[in-house]
Design a protein around this motif. Structure first.
Motif, PDB file in Angstrom:
ATOM      1  N   LEU A  79     -37.126 -15.469 -52.700  1.00  0.00           N
ATOM      2  CA  LEU A  79     -35.845 -15.469 -51.994  1.00  0.00           C
ATOM      3  C   LEU A  79     -34.680 -15.805 -52.920  1.00  0.00           C
ATOM      4  O   LEU A  79     -33.568 -15.313 -52.729  1.00  0.00           O
ATOM      5  N   GLY A  80     -34.935 -16.609 -53.926  1.00  0.00           N
ATOM      6  CA  GLY A  80     -33.881 -16.971 -54.862  1.00  0.00           C
ATOM      7  C   GLY A  80     -33.292 -15.783 -55.599  1.00  0.00           C
ATOM      8  O   GLY A  80     -32.132 -15.802 -56.004  1.00  0.00           O
ATOM      9  N   TRP A  81     -34.084 -14.715 -55.770  1.00  0.00           N
ATOM     10  CA  TRP A  81     -33.578 -13.525 -56.448  1.00  0.00           C
ATOM     11  C   TRP A  81     -32.432 -12.896 -55.672  1.00  0.00           C
ATOM     12  O   TRP A  81     -31.537 -12.295 -56.249  1.00  0.00           O
ATOM     13  N   PHE A  82     -32.468 -12.999 -54.354  1.00  0.00           N
ATOM     14  CA  PHE A  82     -31.419 -12.416 -53.527  1.00  0.00           C
ATOM     15  C   PHE A  82     -30.110 -13.185 -53.670  1.00  0.00           C
ATOM     16  O   PHE A  82     -29.051 -12.663 -53.376  1.00  0.00           O
ATOM     17  N   ALA A  83     -30.206 -14.427 -54.096  1.00  0.00           N
ATOM     18  CA  ALA A  83     -29.020 -15.279 -54.198  1.00  0.00           C
ATOM     19  C   ALA A  83     -28.361 -15.221 -55.572  1.00  0.00           C
ATOM     20  O   ALA A  83     -27.270 -15.751 -55.754  1.00  0.00           O
ATOM     21  N   HIS A  84     -29.006 -14.582 -56.529  1.00  0.00           N
ATOM     22  CA  HIS A  84     -28.432 -14.526 -57.873  1.00  0.00           C
ATOM     23  C   HIS A  84     -27.163 -13.683 -57.909  1.00  0.00           C
ATOM     24  O   HIS A  84     -27.060 -12.668 -57.211  1.00  0.00           O
ATOM     25  N   GLU A  85     -26.234 -14.104 -58.730  1.00  0.00           N
ATOM     26  CA  GLU A  85     -25.026 -13.316 -58.949  1.00  0.00           C
ATOM     27  C   GLU A  85     -25.304 -12.312 -60.054  1.00  0.00           C
ATOM     28  O   GLU A  85     -25.878 -12.652 -61.087  1.00  0.00           O
ATOM     29  N   LEU A  86     -24.930 -11.084 -59.845  1.00  0.00           N
ATOM     30  CA  LEU A  86     -25.165 -10.032 -60.824  1.00  0.00           C
ATOM     31  C   LEU A  86     -24.247 -10.205 -62.032  1.00  0.00           C
ATOM     32  O   LEU A  86     -23.031 -10.309 -61.879  1.00  0.00           O
ATOM     33  N   LEU A  87     -24.850 -10.267 -63.218  1.00  0.00           N
ATOM     34  CA  LEU A  87     -24.111 -10.374 -64.480  1.00  0.00           C
ATOM     35  C   LEU A  87     -22.984 -11.412 -64.392  1.00  0.00           C
ATOM     36  O   LEU A  87     -21.801 -11.087 -64.563  1.00  0.00           O
ATOM     37  N   PRO A  88     -23.315 -12.668 -64.148  1.00  0.00           N
ATOM     38  CA  PRO A  88     -22.290 -13.681 -63.887  1.00  0.00           C
ATOM     39  C   PRO A  88     -21.303 -13.918 -65.026  1.00  0.00           C
ATOM     40  O   PRO A  88     -20.174 -14.321 -64.784  1.00  0.00           O
ATOM     41  N   ASP A  89     -21.710 -13.671 -66.237  1.00  0.00           N
ATOM     42  CA  ASP A  89     -20.822 -13.938 -67.373  1.00  0.00           C
ATOM     43  C   ASP A  89     -19.974 -12.734 -67.775  1.00  0.00           C
ATOM     44  O   ASP A  89     -19.230 -12.808 -68.741  1.00  0.00           O
ATOM     45  N   TRP A  90     -20.108 -11.649 -67.059  1.00  0.00           N
ATOM     46  CA  TRP A  90     -19.359 -10.437 -67.409  1.00  0.00           C
ATOM     47  C   TRP A  90     -18.085 -10.373 -66.576  1.00  0.00           C
ATOM     48  O   TRP A  90     -18.087 -10.694 -65.387  1.00  0.00           O
ATOM     49  N   ASP A  91     -17.004  -9.924 -67.190  1.00  0.00           N
ATOM     50  CA  ASP A  91     -15.746  -9.806 -66.454  1.00  0.00           C
ATOM     51  C   ASP A  91     -15.181  -8.387 -66.503  1.00  0.00           C
ATOM     52  O   ASP A  91     -14.016  -8.169 -66.187  1.00  0.00           O
ATOM     53  N   ASP A  92     -16.005  -7.411 -66.871  1.00  0.00           N
ATOM     54  CA  ASP A  92     -15.550  -6.016 -66.880  1.00  0.00           C
ATOM     55  C   ASP A  92     -15.218  -5.582 -65.452  1.00  0.00           C
ATOM     56  O   ASP A  92     -15.844  -6.027 -64.481  1.00  0.00           O
ATOM     57  N   ASP A  93     -14.240  -4.680 -65.330  1.00  0.00           N
ATOM     58  CA  ASP A  93     -13.798  -4.230 -64.007  1.00  0.00           C
ATOM     59  C   ASP A  93     -14.939  -3.625 -63.187  1.00  0.00           C
ATOM     60  O   ASP A  93     -15.064  -3.885 -61.994  1.00  0.00           O
ATOM     61  N   TRP A  94     -15.749  -2.797 -63.844  1.00  0.00           N
ATOM     62  CA  TRP A  94     -16.813  -2.118 -63.100  1.00  0.00           C
ATOM     63  C   TRP A  94     -17.839  -3.098 -62.558  1.00  0.00           C
ATOM     64  O   TRP A  94     -18.490  -2.840 -61.549  1.00  0.00           O
ATOM     65  N   VAL A  95     -17.991  -4.273 -63.206  1.00  0.00           N
ATOM     66  CA  VAL A  95     -18.994  -5.241 -62.778  1.00  0.00           C
ATOM     67  C   VAL A  95     -18.621  -5.839 -61.424  1.00  0.00           C
ATOM     68  O   VAL A  95     -19.489  -6.120 -60.606  1.00  0.00           O
ATOM     69  N   TYR A  96     -17.333  -6.011 -61.159  1.00  0.00           N
ATOM     70  CA  TYR A  96     -16.912  -6.615 -59.893  1.00  0.00           C
ATOM     71  C   TYR A  96     -17.457  -5.815 -58.703  1.00  0.00           C
ATOM     72  O   TYR A  96     -18.019  -6.387 -57.762  1.00  0.00           O
ATOM     73  N   ILE A  97     -17.291  -4.495 -58.754  1.00  0.00           N
ATOM     74  CA  ILE A  97     -17.766  -3.648 -57.647  1.00  0.00           C
ATOM     75  C   ILE A  97     -19.281  -3.704 -57.547  1.00  0.00           C
ATOM     76  O   ILE A  97     -19.837  -3.842 -56.451  1.00  0.00           O
ATOM     77  N   GLU A  98     -19.960  -3.612 -58.689  1.00  0.00           N
ATOM     78  CA  GLU A  98     -21.422  -3.674 -58.682  1.00  0.00           C
ATOM     79  C   GLU A  98     -21.922  -5.028 -58.179  1.00  0.00           C
ATOM     80  O   GLU A  98     -22.901  -5.116 -57.443  1.00  0.00           O
ATOM     81  N   ARG A  99     -21.227  -6.085 -58.577  1.00  0.00           N
ATOM     82  CA  ARG A  99     -21.604  -7.439 -58.150  1.00  0.00           C
ATOM     83  C   ARG A  99     -21.459  -7.577 -56.636  1.00  0.00           C
ATOM     84  O   ARG A  99     -22.329  -8.128 -55.957  1.00  0.00           O
ATOM     85  N   GLU A 100     -20.349  -7.075 -56.109  1.00  0.00           N
ATOM     86  CA  GLU A 100     -20.125  -7.159 -54.657  1.00  0.00           C
ATOM     87  C   GLU A 100     -21.128  -6.293 -53.902  1.00  0.00           C
ATOM     88  O   GLU A 100     -21.637  -6.690 -52.852  1.00  0.00           O
ATOM     89  N   HIS A 101     -21.432  -5.116 -54.450  1.00  0.00           N
ATOM     90  CA  HIS A 101     -22.428  -4.238 -53.819  1.00  0.00           C
ATOM     91  C   HIS A 101     -23.787  -4.932 -53.768  1.00  0.00           C
ATOM     92  O   HIS A 101     -24.476  -4.918 -52.743  1.00  0.00           O
ATOM     93  N   PHE A 102     -24.173  -5.563 -54.874  1.00  0.00           N
ATOM     94  CA  PHE A 102     -25.461  -6.261 -54.901  1.00  0.00           C
ATOM     95  C   PHE A 102     -25.467  -7.435 -53.923  1.00  0.00           C
ATOM     96  O   PHE A 102     -26.446  -7.658 -53.209  1.00  0.00           O
ATOM     97  N   ARG A 103     -24.368  -8.176 -53.864  1.00  0.00           N
ATOM     98  CA  ARG A 103     -24.288  -9.326 -52.953  1.00  0.00           C
ATOM     99  C   ARG A 103     -24.455  -8.888 -51.504  1.00  0.00           C
ATOM    100  O   ARG A 103     -25.214  -9.490 -50.736  1.00  0.00           O
ATOM    101  N   MET A 104     -23.753  -7.821 -51.116  1.00  0.00           N
ATOM    102  CA  MET A 104     -23.855  -7.346 -49.739  1.00  0.00           C
ATOM    103  C   MET A 104     -25.245  -6.773 -49.449  1.00  0.00           C
ATOM    104  O   MET A 104     -25.793  -6.979 -48.365  1.00  0.00           O
ATOM    105  N   THR A 105     -25.803  -6.065 -50.416  1.00  0.00           N
ATOM    106  CA  THR A 105     -27.157  -5.518 -50.251  1.00  0.00           C
ATOM    107  C   THR A 105     -28.155  -6.657 -50.050  1.00  0.00           C
ATOM    108  O   THR A 105     -29.018  -6.599 -49.166  1.00  0.00           O
ATOM    109  N   ALA A 106     -28.024  -7.711 -50.858  1.00  0.00           N
ATOM    110  CA  ALA A 106     -28.925  -8.853 -50.750  1.00  0.00           C
ATOM    111  C   ALA A 106     -28.764  -9.572 -49.411  1.00  0.00           C
ATOM    112  O   ALA A 106     -29.758  -9.948 -48.776  1.00  0.00           O
ATOM    113  N   LEU A 107     -27.530  -9.752 -48.969  1.00  0.00           N
ATOM    114  CA  LEU A 107     -27.288 -10.413 -47.682  1.00  0.00           C
ATOM    115  C   LEU A 107     -27.911  -9.634 -46.533  1.00  0.00           C
ATOM    116  O   LEU A 107     -28.597 -10.207 -45.678  1.00  0.00           O
TER     117      LEU A 107
END
Length: 199
Positions: A79-107
């Protein structure tokens, strides 16, 4: 990822030359053991195409749940895998969308997992899945509904009422709003919801 960035991330307190030397040495040793894990050419490195990362497995399980099916018996995702933030140390623009997509998918996956466990009478797992979703997004109401539904299915009316009361207080304090009728409706037939929410 550029080799220079990988070296800097992995050996941040080293000089550039030393970090590059460490990266070369590590890649050489790694390729002897797991030749397909890291691929690269010129200045770039990437994960091998045959490698399944934790993110891949979470998304595969989420897609299976979204299609109305349970994951295969042998597929176990902590279950902890679902709570991880995608690429937490990256600040590239494209990562924000991917991070949010992964967060919503996991939720959504955690909420669907909770419902699936509840339908199968596996209430402890249903509760744990809902709690994992709440940990990812504490203000989100849908995992709260999943938790209350699991408590009620298990026959724990007091836990369900206590959670509605607790969440009602959080919403009032933080946002100045009340929970939706979808949530309060889960306990309304108990005749105690309003009294519980006011206490």
């Amino acid at each position: 990822m550029p080799r220079s960035r990988a070296a800097g991330v992995l050996w941040p307190n080293s000089s550039q030359d030393h970090a590059f030397a460490c990266l070369r040495s590590t890649l050489w040793r790694l390729r002897k053991v797991l030749p397909e894990l890291i691929q690269g050419e010129a200045e770039m490195l990437w994960i091998g195409a045959e490698v399944e990362a934790d993110v891949d497995l979470v998304i595969r399980v989420a897609d299976t749940l979204a299609s109305g099916h349970d994951p295969d018996e042998g597929v176990v995702v902590p279950l902890g895998w679902f709570a991880h933030e995608l690429l937490p140390d990256w600040d590239d623009d494209w990562v924000y969308i991917e991070r949010e997509h992964f967060r919503m998918t996991a939720l959504h996956a955690l909420e669907q997992m909770s419902a699936s466990y509840r339908r199968k009478g596996q209430f402890a797992q249903a509760i744990e899945s809902a709690l994992a979703a709440i940990a990812v997004e504490p203000m989100r109401e849908s995992p709260r509904r999943a938790l209350v539904a699991a408590f009620l299915a298990e026959g724990n009316i007091s836990d369900a009422l206590a959670h509605v009361k607790h969440y009602t207080a959080i919403l009032d304090t933080e946002l100045g709003v009340a929970p939706s009728a979808q949530l309060t409706g889960l306990v309304a037939n108990l005749g105690l919801a309003r009294a519980s929410a006011r206490r």
